[in-house]
Design an enzyme around this catalytic site. Structure first.
Site, PDB file in Angstrom:
ATOM      1  N   CYS A 256     110.691 113.488  -8.199  1.00 22.12           N
ATOM      2  CA  CYS A 256     111.302 113.998  -9.008  1.00 22.12           C
ATOM      3  C   CYS A 256     110.519 113.871 -10.639  1.00 22.12           C
ATOM      4  O   CYS A 256     109.636 114.662 -10.782  1.00 22.12           O
ATOM      5  CB  CYS A 256     112.600 112.963  -9.219  1.00 22.12           C
ATOM      6  N   HIS A 346     115.171 114.356  -4.181  1.00 18.51           N
ATOM      7  CA  HIS A 346     115.103 112.799  -3.796  1.00 18.51           C
ATOM      8  C   HIS A 346     115.395 112.646  -2.276  1.00 18.51           C
ATOM      9  O   HIS A 346     116.573 112.803  -1.799  1.00 18.51           O
ATOM     10  CB  HIS A 346     116.407 112.448  -4.627  1.00 18.51           C
ATOM     11  N   GLU A 348     115.446 109.798  -1.028  1.00 18.84           N
ATOM     12  CA  GLU A 348     116.150 108.686  -1.065  1.00 18.84           C
ATOM     13  C   GLU A 348     117.818 108.635  -1.058  1.00 18.84           C
ATOM     14  O   GLU A 348     118.404 107.889  -1.385  1.00 18.84           O
ATOM     15  CB  GLU A 348     115.345 107.620  -1.910  1.00 18.84           C
TER      16      GLU A 348
END
Length: 380
Positions: A256, A346, A348
């Protein structure tokens, strides 16, 4: 008792509704998020600092609020806009309602807004400054618009320094430690160290102000650049620190905001997007394989360039490795001559999707290969 509220945009558009969460006034950039779930993670993501988030999903708050799923220790959004808040939360993990939590944290919100109309307006006109006003803070439209126009813009905003950790801390590896990583906290989410720890990585989370000596003191096998808020063009220190990491050929992975920092360190500029990507259903294509991943994203800035473009940098050849087919936004960077790569999305993501989670395995493979190369070099 219903308390009147208004969402006021800098172009003079006013959306009326009722107070949701804390009563008061807030100012920020109004953006929309298309996620159907994961509102708690959205609210607590530091990347949403100084943003008024509009949820496009019509009903929000069904599962209440728990004490486990936050991506940080607090809510970071400037304000919150929903259409139809759940009257009663229903989930076995819920500790309280979303409304109660917003009140507890002082987050000013508004409910009863036609979020479909609002989202269409933002798609056409672009993200813009706005304010939510409720109770005694309501005033004439002209007065509220004037307050919005006096607020700072997101372009040129240095916000990572607001959200970075004041002190370094360590997240231990689960099981045997395989690697040690220095993570530069630009607004890191809690799930990132957890995803690395699950792969045997000990994560040392360091403040944004950290120097190269601070990173080297960790004796890292790799360096991680986190997500975060604001304009990447303001992050001169992080960019120079990244260049120092690249010079030393320490394996590096960014996500990001970290993708934008790596891109700038490699010589690319960034720009403010019209309305950004925010949600958990955004497609990304890997130019090397053609594989499509459905990803979670939250960014209003992006790297300049064309999908699949190769260019020369101070550190060798670079590939713009991923892109979003919706608008051809660059979604990844890969250095071809030094061990570094990053993505705009992302891997995660909580509450998902998990299509890109294997990028953490790729980072571990990169650290493993680099360690092996160093050992062979020393043997020679």
């Amino acid at each position: 008792m219903q308390i009147d509220a208004a969402l006021v945009l800098e172009d003079g558009r006013v959306f009326r509704g009722e107070s949701y969460g804390a009563v008061g006034a807030c100012l920020g950039e109004v953006v929309f998020s298309t996620g159907m779930t994961g509102y708690q993670e959205t609210l607590t993501d530091p990347s949403y600092h100084r943003q008024i988030v509009v949820q496009t999903a019509p009903q929000i708050g069904n599962t209440g609020w728990n004490d486990e799923d936050g991506e940080s220790g607090r809510a970071w959004v400037a304000g919150y806009v929903v259409r139809d808040p759940a009257r009663v939360p229903s989930n076995w993990r819920s500790k309280r309602s979303l409304d109660d939590e917003l009140v507890r944290q002082g987050i000013v919100g508004i409910a009863g807004v036609d979020t479909r109309m609002l989202t269409r307006h933002l798609r056409e006109q672009g993200a813009m400054r706005a304010g939510v006003f409720s109770g005694s803070h309501l005033a004439s439209a002209a007065e509220m618009v004037a307050r919005v126009l006096d607020s700072p813009r997101m372009a040129g905003a240095d916000l990572a320094s607001d959200v970075t950790t004041p002190e370094s801390y360590v997240v231990k590896a689960l099981g045997e430690r395989r690697f040690r990583v220095a993570a530069l906290d630009l607004g890191i989410k809690s799930n990132t160290p957890r995803m690395l720890a699950a792969r045997g990585v000990e994560v040392h989370v360091l403040p944004l102000t950290s120097t190269m000596d601070d990173l080297l003191a960790v004796a890292p096998d790799g360096v991680f650049l986190s997500n975060g808020p604001g304009d990447p063009a303001t992050q001169t220190h992080a960019v120079e620190l990244t260049r120092s990491v690249l010079e030393r050929r320490i394996p590096l992975f960014g996500i990001c905001f970290g993708n934008q920092i790596l891109g700038r360190a490699l010589g690319r500029d960034t720009y403010k997007m019209r309305y950004g990507h925010r949600g958990i259903n955004i497609p990304v294509i890997d130019v090397a394989t053609g594989k499509v991943a459905i990803t979670s994203q939250n960014h209003g800035f992006a790297l300049e360039g064309e999908p699949g473009e190769e260019f020369s940098s101070d550190f060798g050849r670079v590939l713009l490795s991923h892109y979003c087919p919706n608008d051809n936004t660059i979604e990844g960077v890969r250095a071809l001559d030094v061990p570094a790569f990053s993505v705009q999305y992302h891997p995660e993501a909580a509450a998902g999707p998990h299509d890109a989670a294997t990028l953490f395995d790729e980072f571990c493979d990169l650290m493993s290969r680099h360690a092996g190369a160093n050992l062979m070099s020393e043997a020679r």
